[in-house]
Scaffold this active site. Structure first.
Site, mmCIF file in Angstrom:
data_model
loop_
_atom_site.group_PDB
_atom_site.id
_atom_site.type_symbol
_atom_site.label_atom_id
_atom_site.label_comp_id
_atom_site.label_asym_id
_atom_site.label_seq_id
_atom_site.Cartn_x
_atom_site.Cartn_y
_atom_site.Cartn_z
ATOM 1 N N ASP A 56 -3.195 15.741 5.457
ATOM 2 C CA ASP A 56 -2.198 14.963 6.202
ATOM 3 C C ASP A 56 -1.806 15.586 7.537
ATOM 4 O OD1 ASP A 56 -2.232 13.396 3.986
ATOM 5 O OD2 ASP A 56 -0.080 13.454 3.595
ATOM 6 N N ALA A 62 3.546 31.263 6.482
ATOM 7 C CA ALA A 62 2.652 32.000 7.397
ATOM 8 C C ALA A 62 2.726 31.407 8.795
ATOM 9 C CB ALA A 62 1.221 31.931 6.886
ATOM 10 N N TYR A 104 -1.451 24.397 -11.583
ATOM 11 C CA TYR A 104 -1.944 24.728 -10.236
ATOM 12 C C TYR A 104 -1.948 26.239 -10.021
ATOM 13 C CZ TYR A 104 -2.987 20.354 -7.919
ATOM 14 O OH TYR A 104 -3.610 19.206 -7.531
ATOM 15 N N GLU A 134 7.020 0.821 -2.381
ATOM 16 C CA GLU A 134 6.872 1.418 -3.724
ATOM 17 C C GLU A 134 8.246 1.748 -4.316
ATOM 18 O OE1 GLU A 134 4.172 4.720 -3.197
ATOM 19 O OE2 GLU A 134 2.419 3.459 -3.538
ATOM 20 N N ARG A 136 12.083 -3.605 10.699
ATOM 21 C CA ARG A 136 12.219 -4.020 12.101
ATOM 22 C C ARG A 136 11.254 -5.146 12.489
ATOM 23 N NH1 ARG A 136 9.784 1.427 15.039
ATOM 24 N NH2 ARG A 136 7.729 1.403 14.088
ATOM 25 N N HIS A 178 -14.933 -11.111 -19.923
ATOM 26 C CA HIS A 178 -13.955 -12.140 -20.239
ATOM 27 C C HIS A 178 -13.163 -11.773 -21.491
ATOM 28 C CE1 HIS A 178 -12.233 -16.100 -20.008
ATOM 29 N NE2 HIS A 178 -12.460 -16.272 -21.310
ATOM 30 N N GLU A 184 -12.662 -10.234 -13.660
ATOM 31 C CA GLU A 184 -13.847 -11.107 -13.676
ATOM 32 C C GLU A 184 -13.790 -12.138 -12.544
ATOM 33 O OE1 GLU A 184 -14.269 -13.941 -16.964
ATOM 34 O OE2 GLU A 184 -12.149 -13.731 -17.410
ATOM 35 N N GLY A 210 7.950 6.590 7.661
ATOM 36 C CA GLY A 210 6.742 7.323 8.013
ATOM 37 C C GLY A 210 6.896 8.820 7.819
ATOM 38 N N LYS A 259 6.190 9.945 -8.333
ATOM 39 C CA LYS A 259 6.402 8.520 -8.006
ATOM 40 C C LYS A 259 5.738 7.623 -9.051
ATOM 41 C CE LYS A 259 3.452 6.400 -6.225
ATOM 42 N NZ LYS A 259 2.856 6.459 -4.922
ATOM 43 N N CYS A 308 2.883 11.447 -4.951
ATOM 44 C CA CYS A 308 2.115 10.521 -5.806
ATOM 45 C C CYS A 308 2.434 10.641 -7.300
ATOM 46 C CB CYS A 308 0.617 10.773 -5.650
ATOM 47 S SG CYS A 308 0.095 11.232 -4.011
#
Ligand code: NDP
Length: 446
Positions: free
Chosen positions: A302, A114, A98, A180, A197, A435, A440, A261, A50, A47
């Site tokens: 995921d 692990a 992180y 994307e 496809r 506006h 809107e 995928g 990208k 993410c």
């Protein structure tokens, strides 16, 4: 304590890091195992990088529009290597953040792969570690179909760091990642051949959205090849030739990007002997407690292949830790999850497609609008925005909202909050628009 740790987390991506930190914040002894870079797919190779490339490519339209607003900017020059170097620097910065998030929360980072020994033990780098509970948060990895020459294709991981900007490329697939990346490279001037496809891009999205987005991509210059399966990729010097079952052939392709995928990272985890519940395709099956079979083994994100979105993995992990170690009793709700495809144009969606809404709620009323966003009005840019609301006739509830156009991602977030809270069309009508904005339109649809 009978075990080395209260909690072992396997995988330091978004879901794993959040879970580990929250558990540690409740005073638990936590270890997190990660053989790769801390941050996982979203931060390191998904993410975030990208979106940086999306920003880079969106300048092209801004430059194009600039002269109509009085700007004389000459001929803009683009430097791919500079973009990639700056992007890498930013990702390194986030990776360090992180690391310090884990350090500061007292989580022990063990930088090895692990593998389960039993339901309370993992082995890593020749040593065994035990825990009361073990959380699998290993994410997913690109899936490559079994095609002759597929070894010449790259995935989105590599596409984020190509040494050279290609002149021409083939992208295989028509989901989030395919469109994307097709949009990024197309905007940057690469000739993009998007091979799918099926007969329409973006399966699973609302039909009107699919039609509108596909037409927009084609108008923007993408070569969309439908009803075609790639059957072979041949190498020809440093370029590639792509053969399709439709007898079509694409020659002199600089890059082949496989965006067909992703599959769960369950290999080499040692879960085969643990009676972990699996789906038909091998992915981990969890219940509402994120438990996947053995009483001490859980999974988030995921690797469970529910809704493969970073905020979902984070929420699953955070709420689980709150329930275990805090006084939490909240569960994630998967209905009305908003998402955005960061293609050009962007596609923001929340709730049901028209077809699924009919199945679910019976009769529905739809409201649609197509218009040219004000920011393009004085320019040569012909891009249009499409909006669609789907309302259940019986209840008047807004059950679907779909936007294709500039800033769709920013717009859908706010409307998703209202839809999740059960806003009716009548209530939406009572809202005052801002506006002039594109958003809107959604409160004035008749
Ligand atoms: P998707 O499932 O969205 O798309 C996969 C595409 O590949 C589909 O068009 C599919 O076709 C096609 N495909 C699958 N198998 C084959 C095959 N054997 N041969 C040819 N084509 C094939 O996957 P992505 O990898 O694009 O994204 C994975 C997930 O990651 C997304 O579903 C999303 O949850 C998440 N994601 C979210 C993003 C965001 O929020 N902006 C960005 C990127 C990813 P068909 O439709 O016919 O099955």
């Amino acid at each position: 304590m009978k075990f080395d740790f209260n909690l072992i987390v396997i995988g330091a991506g978004s879901g794993g890091v959040r879970s580990a930190r929250i558990a540690a914040s409740y005073g638990k002894k936590v270890a997190i195992f990660e053989a790769g870079e801390v941050g996982g797919t979203c931060v390191i190779r998904g993410c975030v990088p990208k979106k940086l490339l999306v920003y880079a490519s969106s300048f092209v339209k801004t430059f194009k529009a600039a002269s109509a607003f009085g700007w004389d900017i000459g001929q803009p020059q683009f430097n791919w290597q500079k973009l990639i170097a700056n992007k890498d620097e930013e990702i390194n910065r986030l990776n360090k953040i992180y690391h310090s998030l884990l350090d500061n929360s007292g989580v022990e980072l063990i930088p090895y792969h692990a593998r389960f020994v039993d339901k309370n033990t993992v082995t890593a780098n020749g040593k065994e570690y035990t825990a009361e509970k073990i959380l699998i948060a290993t994410g997913s990895t690109p899936f490559y179909p079994d095609i002759k020459g597929i070894e010449y294709a790259v995935s989105s991981n590599e596409a984020l760091s190509l040494e050279q900007l290609p002149k021409e490329m083939t992208i295989m697939g028509a989901g989030y990642i395919a469109v994307e990346f097709a949009s990024i490279f197309n905007s940057l001037g690469v000739k993009v051949n998007l091979v799918y496809r099926g007969d329409k891009l973006l399966r699973g999205f609302d039909q009107d959205v699919r039609n509108f987005a596909q037409e927009s991509f084609i108008k923007n210059g993408m070569n969309v090849i439908l009803n075609s399966n790639i059957i072979e990729i041949k190498k020809d010097d440093n370029q590639f030739e792509v053969l399709m079952d439709s007898d079509m052939c694409l020659k002199k392709q600089d890059v082949i990007l496989c965006a067909t995928g992703r599959i769960a990272n369950t290999h080499n985890l040692g879960i085969e002997n643990l009676q972990v519940n699996r789906k038909y395709n091998g992915q981990i099956q969890v219940d509402s407690e994120q438990n996947c079979g053995p009483d001490s083994v859980f999974a988030v994100g995921d690797v469970c292949n529910n809704d493969n979105l970073t905020p979902v993995a984070i929420k699953e992990g955070n709420l689980l830790m709150d329930r275990w170690y805090g006084n939490g009793n909240t569960y994630i709700e998967y209905d009305y999850l908003p998402s955005t495809v960061f293609s050009q144009p962007e596609i923001g969606s929340c709730g049901f497609t028209e077809e699924l809404a009919q199945e679910h709620f019976g009769e529905v009323v739809t409201y649609k609008s197509t218009f040219r966003a004000m920011k393009y009005a004085m320019t040569d840019i012909q891009d249009q925005t499409f909006m669609k609301l789907i309302v259940a006739k019986d209840s008047d509830l807004v059950v679907g909202c779909h936007i294709v156009g500039a800033d769709a991602g920013e717009m859908i977030q706010g409307f998703a909050v209202a839809i999740k809270q059960g806003i009716t069309k009548e209530k939406l009508n009572q809202c005052i628009g801002i506006h002039p904005t594109s958003a809107e339109e959604l409160v004035t649809m008749k």
